[in-house]
Design an enzyme around this catalytic site. Structure first.
Site, PDB file in Angstrom:
ATOM      1  N   GLY A  84      71.901  76.796 -18.206  1.00  0.00           N
ATOM      2  CA  GLY A  84      72.237  75.490 -18.784  1.00  0.00           C
ATOM      3  C   GLY A  84      71.571  74.330 -18.085  1.00  0.00           C
ATOM      4  O   GLY A  84      71.414  73.262 -18.686  1.00  0.00           O
ATOM      5  N   GLU A  85      71.170  74.500 -16.849  1.00  0.00           N
ATOM      6  CA  GLU A  85      70.575  73.393 -16.108  1.00  0.00           C
ATOM      7  C   GLU A  85      69.139  73.158 -16.588  1.00  0.00           C
ATOM      8  O   GLU A  85      68.363  74.099 -16.765  1.00  0.00           O
ATOM      9  CB  GLU A  85      70.579  73.693 -14.612  1.00  0.00           C
ATOM     10  N   SER A  86      68.801  71.910 -16.746  1.00  0.00           N
ATOM     11  CA  SER A  86      67.480  71.564 -17.270  1.00  0.00           C
ATOM     12  C   SER A  86      66.371  71.945 -16.301  1.00  0.00           C
ATOM     13  O   SER A  86      65.280  72.357 -16.722  1.00  0.00           O
ATOM     14  CB  SER A  86      67.416  70.056 -17.558  1.00  0.00           C
TER      15      SER A  86
END
Length: 1369
Positions: A599-601
């Site tokens: 989920g982390e960019s």
């Protein structure tokens, strides 16, 4: 049906019409050589062909004219036609001219050999009629009939000069059915004609295409035409592909010519490739898959698909293209049961002929079609068809081992074999009764797999379990290692394959650890040596890439971490993908289906950067200016995917907006609009699946298939292998658990006798396989069968158990199976022996055990005679004769069929008018069944059992005899059970006496263990044990090859343990013990080698001599031993004297026997003297130990001097001393006199040192005098014992005389001892004590004896008076 060669139809038509034109033949044309001339026959045949052609031309012309005149057709002019020019043109038409020209040529003198005439001359006019669109249908039909007759008559062949045969035969689609039927016949005849070999590839393709057009036209016509069209198509495909084996491999040019220039060479593989592509195109799936439509939409009719499958099944022998499997997989998950069945048949054909190049395709078919459909996800009907398809594969001889080797042993492939069998087990597992058809099908498939493995294993050699053990000793790269590098050495290849499977198991275990804890999973990889000791990015990347079932979220998080090692793993991970030649969205789908984007960019960015770099490196086209363009477009595609397929997004992005958003991203320039448009359509129609926890693909999408096809070109070929016992064993080990559980459940719940019979056969196959190092499985089988026998139900009474056994066929089959497995596969039974024995003892309680006799090995020695006289007290004994032998080489399948024959015979007991239940009654029927179990052979033939199995069998018998797990209702029942167990233990021991040391140490340990049981009852265990042990002992002594010191030591240790457990056994087993001990002393005394052996035998002989019924036998044995003397040595002398003491001092001994034994004891001193003089090398540590063990405290002092004979003399003197204390005066006095003689003989020869002399006096002579005096005093104080006192006084007188005599003999040696003063005082004290008593004899005797002593001492200057001192100082 049209036949390949000319037959009755063509000949009759031709000959009939030929006869009509026969009148034109000139009379001069007659056979020259008579009726049998070949020239005449040839001429008549040529004439017949001419007449047939003439008739057919006339028929066609007649039909054309009739049609034109009857219905006003436009082909011929009519009288009323107002256009004479057109009428004239029609009458002079080309068709009529061609037909008339042919007629004019038929009977010309130059035309005689039709085989030498070009076929276009007589076929061309008829073909023009067929191809013309202006002639009526009737004329077309007659022309087709003419062509058909020409083809059937074989007028021309491949050697006939001229153009090739006709291939294009087509007419108006609105033609009548009869014309279309005739076209089909002509097409078949064309390809069956010998000259068809000259047809070009293009011509053959045209024939097939023409036939298929008729098939299409027949769809809206009559049913008969439709059936004939499809049948003709089927025949054409078979005829074309039947020539494939005859075609030689040749180099083809790269040109795209259609084959027109290759007509002379004939058609070949190229046309077959085109035809097969055409058949595959009938099942075009790309439009359906890419459109995203559901199951209900299809671009092809199901009937066409089914028809195409039929054609493909008939054609598939040597050729296939990758697209076919894609279609089969797609429709296999969406089709009807009929189509799915045809798909399975097609793939089975492909497996037979093309599996060498279809490794990945077959895996995909099983994964996405068969296993999914058989799991019931698409309904019961498709499930049943899929299970049937799986069974079809399982029945193939090589399927089992090849699937296991190619998939289950490959770290990067799925466990297809294991998953298939587990699915069959789930499908067959009974949930209700009776079994459903689908459950029966799955059950048949499961038994087929098991039987296939069993039938192909090598049972002539069954190595032990250690042979199959493997261990990973060091790390070696293995993920992409190919097995074809080991083909040259079969053994090395097998070991390589087994090692791959072991690593795969460890990988899956590491994956399980990884899903729970990431660090533990990676540590387990290092611990299992699946990765190097130091961190290696490539190994971890391979682990993520190819390990199934990993947590996709954890994978994504690990790959997205910023640590240097994680980044290296990410690069290596992306390096495992091949993106060459694929569009961006396909590559992105393939990449993202292996893990879930975090989920982390920042993590997404790192992952997409690695992907973009890999994708850009492998692109050959110049679409992208750099990696940045790929990276930006990837982000754009992910956003587009979210926009198009997220239901929360209301306003969807359009194609124009997508193209506009990606302007100037390619190095400041735009990407091709067509490329972006294609990406947009692909993402819009098919979302990029972001996998979750399971990571399993829902279907075989186009992108996945493209990747599979690409990998299949690089992957190693499908391994074709034979069965090898190690691989078979490993394959079955993977499915053993669910297989046994499923067969057990079916056997328990079904009532169908045929299924019960098949279950038994399956269990036997499992037992055969389990001989190869899978002993736990056989133990599990026995436990399952014992549960079904109903014999071990602890809550059922004997009557209830007997009723169940008599009326339940399952119970009786299970009982027979238990003992059959124990008989045939006993070599692999371990803990299962306990269950077998429990069933046997239960049968004993039910009185169903056969009354047979043990036949031990016949020999000429007395052991066999003794064994034959040992009676059974349990009432049940077993014969050594049997039918089945363990582990015998060869003929294993015959024996298995014999076992199944036994079951067939068993089943017949309950059926038919001749049932034993009707003849002999229920009880006799049960006994008959038990007799078939051949229980006796289990024990009589136990010599074939390996050591471990034999040890477990003995353990079960010993524990059962000790009452472990047994409940006895009466003492009689306990005694019978213990007796039976010991009889069986003796039987297996005698059968294995040649390897006694291999199992008896464990048996003895078991004796020690059971003796410590809390509720252990020594009786009757010890009673049965002592007799059995002596039987074994006698057998051991009668077998020179088995008898040695360790064996003898072991058996006598066990004997000592048993009689010490319960010494009351001599009251009940005295006769047997005496007989055994006497037998050992009379027949085997020369072979007894151990100290414990002599001690045990002589001790038991002495004990049994105390019983009146065994006295004579025992005393005779001892007298025989001592009279012979040659077997008595310093080694056993002490124990012999102890035994002699027992008989001489026994109350039951007869006077003459006791006196004789005492004399023999006294005479034995001569042996001591002889041994002492000879000084042979029989002394040493062992003899010293024997001496020290044979004497008590006093004699130990003698033995410590190093004079072995002196210590043995002490033992003799001690025995005589004890004998002097018996109640009978004659024996006492005789013993004292014998002792006196012994001292007289030994004094001068045995060289007693001073210490030994004092020891002899203290512990023998002084002790004897003290005991006799004490006994005399006791009698003197007892009323009415005056006679006993006088008798004892006489013995004491003899003892005092002995004292003085021995003292004087050893005086010189005694005087040299430092303790002589103390000894002398003791001597005087005893003299004084005896003289002060009431015995008149001693009062007179003692002074005389003392005077004699003093005089002797003075003469030897031992007792003298010195100044200031008393005598003796």
């Amino acid at each position: 049906m049209a036949r390949p060669r000319g037959g009755g139809d063509g000949d009759s038509d031709g000959s009939g019409r030929g006869r009509g034109g026969d009148g034109g033949e000139p009379e001069g044309r007659k056979p020259v050589g008579g009726r049998g001339s070949n020239g005449g026959r040839s001429r008549r045949k040529e004439l017949g062909v001419s007449c047939m052609l003439n008739t057919e031309v006339g028929a066609v012309l007649a039909v054309i004219r009739r049609s034109g005149s009857s219905d006003g057709g436009s082909f011929l002019p009519s009288p009323d036609d107002g256009n004479p020019t057109v009428a004239t043109g029609r009458s002079d038409s080309h068709l009529l001219h061609s037909l008339k020209s042919l007629r004019s040529l038929i009977f010309q003198p130059g035309v005689g050999e039709w085989r030498s005439v070009e076929p276009s001359v007589y076929l061309g006019p008829f073909i023009e009629v067929v191809q013309s669109g202006d002639v009526p249908a009737a004329a077309t039909g007659v022309a087709l009939s003419a062509i058909l007759k020409i083809l059937k008559l074989d007028i021309f062949d491949e050697k006939t000069p001229g153009p090739a045969m006709p291939s294009t035969l087509w007419t108006d689609p609105a033609s009548e059915d009869a014309v279309l039927m005739r076209i089909l016949q002509v097409l078949t005849a064309v390809l069956r004609n010998p000259a068809s070999l000259l047809l070009s590839d293009h011509a053959v393709c045209t024939v097939v295409n023409t036939c298929f057009q008729v098939v299409q036209q027949s769809a809206c016509r009559g049913h008969l035409l439709q059936r004939n069209a499809r049948y003709t198509m089927h025949e054409l495909i078979q005829t074309i592909f039947a020539r494939l084996p005859e075609i030689q491999a040749a180099e083809h040019s790269d040109s795209d010519t259609d084959g027109d220039g290759a007509g002379e060479a004939g058609y070949g593989a190229r046309c077959m490739v085109h035809i097969f592509q055409f058949l595959c195109s009938l099942m075009n799936v790309v439009e359906v898959v890419d459109s995203g439509e559901g199951t209900g939409s299809s671009c092809s009719d199901e009937a066409i698909q089914l028809f195409a499958l039929i054609l493909i099944s008939s054609a598939l022998q040597r050729i296939i293209q990758d697209d076919l499997f894609h279609h089969l997989i797609h429709y296999g998950t969406r089709a009807s049961p009929l189509v799915l069945s045809m798909i399975c048949s097609t793939v089975l054909n492909l497996y037979h002929f093309l599996r060498g190049s279809l490794r990945l395709q077959l895996e995909a078919f099983f994964t996405f079609v068969l296993l999914r459909m058989a799991a019931g996800t698409a309904g019961a009907h498709l499930q049943e068809v899929a299970v049937e398809g799986i069974i079809g594969f399982c029945r193939q001889p090589s399927f089992v081992i090849e699937m296991y080797v190619n998939y289950d042993c490959d770290p990067i492939r799925r466990d297809i074999f294991e998953e298939t069998v587990r699915l069959l087990c789930r499908a067959a597992f009974p949930t209700n009764t009776p079994l459903s058809p689908m459950q029966i099908q799955a059950f048949e498939g499961l038994t087929a797999v098991v039987d296939t493995i069993a039938e192909n294993m090598d049972f002539d050699r069954c190595p032990d379990g250690e042979t199959y053990q493997m261990a990973i000793t060091e790390f070696k790269p293995f993920w992409l290692e190919r097995s074809d590098s080991h083909y040259d050495d079969p053994d090395a290849w097998v070991e390589f394959t087994r090692m791959r499977k072991l690593k795969k198991k460890r990988i899956l275990l590491a994956g399980s650890h990884f899903n729970r804890d990431e660090k533990k999973g990676l540590e387990f990889l290092k611990f299992s040596r699946l990765v190097p000791e130091y961190p290696d990015a490539k190994s971890i990347a391979f682990f993520f890439r190819y390990t199934p079932g990993l947590d996709k979220n954890k994978m994504g998080d690990f790959l997205g971490e910023p640590d240097e090692f994680n980044i290296q793993v990410l690069r290596e991970f992306t390096g495992t993908f091949d993106f060459s030649g694929v569009i961006l969205d396909t590559a992105l789908r393939t990449f993202l289906e292996t893990f879930r984007l975090p989920g982390e960019s920042q993590k997404i960015q790192r992952i997409l950067e690695a992907f973009s770099e890999r994708f850009y490196e492998q692109q050959s086209a110049d679409i992208f200016a750099g990696m940045d363009a790929v990276f930006i477009l990837c982000y754009s595609l992910i956003m587009l995917n979210t926009d198009q397929h997220n239901p929360q997004v209301k306003k969807k992005m359009t194609e124009e907006e997508f193209i506009r958003n990606n302007r100037a991203i390619n190095g400041g320039k735009d990407l091709p609009r067509e490329y972006l448009s294609e990406l947009f359509q692909s993402i819009s129609n098919n979302a990029i699946t972001l996998f979750g926890q399971s990571g399993s693909a829902a279907e075989m999408a186009s992108a996945r298939w493209v990747d599979l096809v690409k990998r299949s070109k690089l992957d190693e070929a499908f391994i074709l292998c034979d069965y090898e016992h190690r691989l078979c064993r490993d394959a079955f080990a993977a499915i053993a658990g669910p297989s046994v559980a499923t067969l057990s459940a079916i056997f328990e719940q079904t009532d169908d006798e045929e299924i019960l019979h098949e279950c038994i056969q399956g269990f036997f196959s499992i037992a055969r396989i389990s001989q190869h190092g899978l002993q736990d499985i056989i133990d599990e089988l026995i436990a399952c069968f014992c549960k079904f026998t109903a014999l071990l139900n602890p809550y059922a009474t004997a009557e209830e158990t007997l009723f169940t056994f008599s009326n339940d066929i399952r119970s009786r089959m299970a009982t027979l199976a238990v003992f059959t497995i124990a008989n045939k596969f006993g070599v692999s039974v371990r803990g299962g022996w306990r269950n077998v024995l429990d069933c046997l003892l239960r049968l004993k309680k039910l009185k169903l055990l056969p009354q047979l006799v043990v036949e031990s090995d016949k020999s000429t020695d007395s052991t066999s005679d003794f064994s034959s006289h040992v009676k059974s007290e349990s009432g049940v004994l077993f014969s050594s004769s049997n039918t089945y032998r363990f582990g015998s080489s060869g003929g294993d399948r015959k024996r298995t069929s014999g076992l199944m024959g036994k079951f067939s015979q068993f089943l017949s007991l309950d059926s038919g008018a001749d049932s034993l239940a009707n003849v002999c009654g229920e009880f006799e029927n049960n006994q008959k069944i038990i007799q078939q179990c051949q229980i006796e052979s289990i024990f009589a033939e136990s010599s074939k059992l390996p050591d471990e199995s034999l040890q477990n069998l003995g353990r079960a018998l010993i524990f059962a005899a000790a009452g472990k797990g047994q409940k006895f209702s009466t003492p009689v029942e306990e005694e019978e059970t213990v007796g039976l167990c010991w009889e069986l233990l003796v039987t297996i021991t005698l059968a294995n006496i040649h390897r006694f040391l291999a199992f008896w140490p464990q048996f003895h340990d078991y004796f020690t263990v059971v003796a410590q049981f809390p509720l252990f009852s020594p009786c009757p265990f010890s009673e049965k044990a002592i007799l059995g042990l002596f039987t074994i002992c006698l057998k051991l002594f009668s077998s020179p090859s088995a008898h040695d010191k360790p064996s003898e030591e072991l058996i006598f240790r066990s004997v000592n343990l048993m009689w010490k457990l319960d010494k009351e056994i001599f009251d009940t087993c005295c006769e047997g013990i005496a007989e055994s001990a006497a037998c050992l002393l009379t027949e085997y005394r020369g072979t007894i080698q151990t100290l414990l052996g002599w001690k045990t035998v002589l001790q038991l002989l002495a004990i049994t001599g105390r019983h009146q019924e065994t006295y004579h036998q025992s005393v005779e044995a001892l007298i025989s031993l001592m009279a012979n003397g040659k077997d008595i040595t310093r080694f056993n002398y002490g124990y012999c004297m102890e035994a002699a003491l027992g008989f001489a001092a026994s109350k039951t001994s007869q006077m003459e026997d006791s006196l004789r034994i005492i004399d023999m004891m006294a005479s034995s001193v001569e042996w001591l003297i002889q041994w002492h003089k000879s000084g042979h090398a029989e002394s040493g540590g062992l003899l010293s130990n024997a001496s020290s063990c044979s004497v008590e405290d006093g004699s130990k002092a003698v033995g410590s001097s190093g004079n072995v004979e002196a210590s043995l003399f002490v033992k003799l003197a001690e025995a005589l001393r004890k004998t002097s204390m018996v109640r009978r005066e004659e024996i006492r006095n005789h013993a004292v006199a014998a002792l006196r003689r012994c001292f007289a003989a030994a004094a001068a020869e045995l060289e007693f040192p001073p210490a030994s002399c004092i020891g002899c006096f203290n512990h023998i002579i002084f002790a004897m005098v003290d005991d006799l005096h004490e006994k005399m005093v006791e009698y003197s104080r007892r009323e009415g014992s005056e006679r006993e006192m006088r008798s004892m006084e006489g013995t004491l007188k003899e003892a005092m005389e002995l004292l003085v005599d021995v003292y004087l003999r050893f005086l010189t040696s005694l005087h040299q001892s430092p303790s002589f003063r103390t000894f002398w005082l003791g001597f005087l004290r005893r003299m004084d004590t005896c003289m002060k008593g009431d015995a008149g004899l001693l009062q007179d005797l003692v002074p005389k004896l003392l005077k004699k002593v003093i005089i002797e001492m003075r003469e030897k200057e031992i007792l003298i008076q010195r100044d200031g001192t008393s005598c003796g100082r």
